[in-house]
Design a protein around this motif. Structure first.
Motif, PDB file in Angstrom:
ATOM      1  N   HIS A  20       0.871  -1.176   0.000  1.00  0.00           N
ATOM      2  CA  HIS A  20       0.000   0.000   0.000  1.00  0.00           C
ATOM      3  C   HIS A  20       0.903   1.220   0.000  1.00  0.00           C
ATOM      4  O   HIS A  20       1.815   1.321   0.817  1.00  0.00           O
ATOM      5  CB  HIS A  20      -0.895   0.021   1.242  1.00  0.00           C
ATOM      6  CG  HIS A  20      -1.710   1.272   1.358  1.00  0.00           C
ATOM      7  ND1 HIS A  20      -2.969   1.388   0.820  1.00  0.00           N
ATOM      8  CD2 HIS A  20      -1.430   2.474   1.923  1.00  0.00           C
ATOM      9  CE1 HIS A  20      -3.438   2.606   1.065  1.00  0.00           C
ATOM     10  NE2 HIS A  20      -2.519   3.283   1.732  1.00  0.00           N
ATOM     11  N   ASP A  60      -6.265   2.416   7.212  1.00  0.00           N
ATOM     12  CA  ASP A  60      -6.845   1.765   6.024  1.00  0.00           C
ATOM     13  C   ASP A  60      -5.961   0.607   5.568  1.00  0.00           C
ATOM     14  O   ASP A  60      -6.444  -0.490   5.288  1.00  0.00           O
ATOM     15  CB  ASP A  60      -7.005   2.764   4.878  1.00  0.00           C
ATOM     16  CG  ASP A  60      -8.080   3.799   5.136  1.00  0.00           C
ATOM     17  OD1 ASP A  60      -8.923   3.584   6.034  1.00  0.00           O
ATOM     18  OD2 ASP A  60      -8.067   4.840   4.451  1.00  0.00           O
ATOM     19  N   CYS A  96      -6.042  -2.378   8.052  1.00  0.00           N
ATOM     20  CA  CYS A  96      -7.285  -3.141   7.921  1.00  0.00           C
ATOM     21  C   CYS A  96      -7.230  -4.056   6.700  1.00  0.00           C
ATOM     22  O   CYS A  96      -7.589  -5.240   6.778  1.00  0.00           O
ATOM     23  CB  CYS A  96      -8.487  -2.206   7.830  1.00  0.00           C
ATOM     24  SG  CYS A  96      -8.870  -1.376   9.392  1.00  0.00           S
ATOM     25  N   ARG A  97      -6.759  -3.533   5.588  1.00  0.00           N
ATOM     26  CA  ARG A  97      -6.646  -4.341   4.368  1.00  0.00           C
ATOM     27  C   ARG A  97      -5.650  -5.481   4.524  1.00  0.00           C
ATOM     28  O   ARG A  97      -5.799  -6.536   3.923  1.00  0.00           O
ATOM     29  CB  ARG A  97      -6.249  -3.456   3.183  1.00  0.00           C
ATOM     30  CG  ARG A  97      -7.379  -2.548   2.713  1.00  0.00           C
ATOM     31  CD  ARG A  97      -7.027  -1.710   1.503  1.00  0.00           C
ATOM     32  NE  ARG A  97      -6.219  -2.386   0.533  1.00  0.00           N
ATOM     33  CZ  ARG A  97      -5.042  -1.929   0.055  1.00  0.00           C
ATOM     34  NH1 ARG A  97      -4.568  -0.779   0.468  1.00  0.00           N
ATOM     35  NH2 ARG A  97      -4.396  -2.613  -0.835  1.00  0.00           N
ATOM     36  N   GLU A 118     -12.501  -4.337  10.255  1.00  0.00           N
ATOM     37  CA  GLU A 118     -12.154  -5.124   9.071  1.00  0.00           C
ATOM     38  C   GLU A 118     -13.044  -4.749   7.928  1.00  0.00           C
ATOM     39  O   GLU A 118     -12.720  -4.713   6.807  1.00  0.00           O
ATOM     40  CB  GLU A 118     -12.266  -6.629   9.349  1.00  0.00           C
ATOM     41  CG  GLU A 118     -11.342  -7.108  10.408  1.00  0.00           C
ATOM     42  CD  GLU A 118     -11.922  -7.068  11.825  1.00  0.00           C
ATOM     43  OE1 GLU A 118     -11.249  -7.528  12.739  1.00  0.00           O
ATOM     44  OE2 GLU A 118     -13.050  -6.562  12.034  1.00  0.00           O
TER      45      GLU A 118
END
Length: 197
Positions: free
Chosen positions: A118, A183, A186-187, A197
């Protein structure tokens, strides 16, 4: 619980990550931070955040590794590096007086074992008050912000130097965008709160 590593020696980033109340380790990345010729400040921050995360992830492929970097521009011109001392900090703040500075805070989160990645750059616009030499000197003597891009710690007394802030995440200005990081966590299967989630 998956391993979480902060690829940074910054005490500010460490304090920010502690807010999410997840156990983590700190590992200092070995990365050359020299800007590349023709590289924009945002691109430099993104490249360095990724390089820091990848440098640490290379030795810990199962860990989720967080890298971050920040650059600042004044009227579109890069402010290279942290001031490092009083004279450069004074010059940065004199130049910023009454003007807008843009901070580019890059985040990279990687885990080699499953290819998770990410990347994001969060931009924060900061408008400085008109600053007198006396105010600049008083601030520098009080806070000594020589390890901060732009020479003003918004999380401390530096907030008094500012007229306005505009950005999607106040923690980005301090050096680690926690909204974007949440974010990503969570991913990646490591939410700071059950149910996110």
């Amino acid at each position: 619980m998956p391993e979480l590593i902060l690829a940074s020696t910054s005490p500010y980033r460490r304090e920010l990550l502690q807010r999410l109340r997840l156990p983590f380790e700190v590992v200092g990345p070995q990365v050359d931070e020299t800007p590349l010729e023709g590289e924009t400040p945002a691109a430099a921050a993104a490249r360095l955040a990724r390089a820091k995360a990848e440098a640490v992830a290379a030795g810990r492929p199962g860990a989720l590794v967080v890298g971050s970097d920040q650059t600042a521009t004044l009227d579109g011109v890069a402010i290279l590096g942290k001031p490092g001392g009083h004279e450069r900090a004074r010059a940065q703040l004199r130049a910023a007086s009454g003007r807008e500075m843009v901070f580019h805070t890059a985040l990279a989160v990687v885990r080699r074992s499953d290819g998770f990645a990410h990347e994001q750059v969060v931009e924060t616009r900061v408008r400085f008050r008109e600053l007198s030499d006396a105010a600049i000197e008083a601030y520098l003597l009080a806070e000594r912000p020589y390890d901060c891009a732009g020479s003003a710690k918004a999380e401390g007394l530096g907030i008094a130097l500012l007229a306005a802030l505009d950005g999607p995440d106040p923690t980005a200005l301090i050096g680690l965008p926690l909204i974007a990081l949440t974010d990503a966590l969570c991913r990646a299967g490591l939410p700071p709160l059950r149910g996110l989630e």
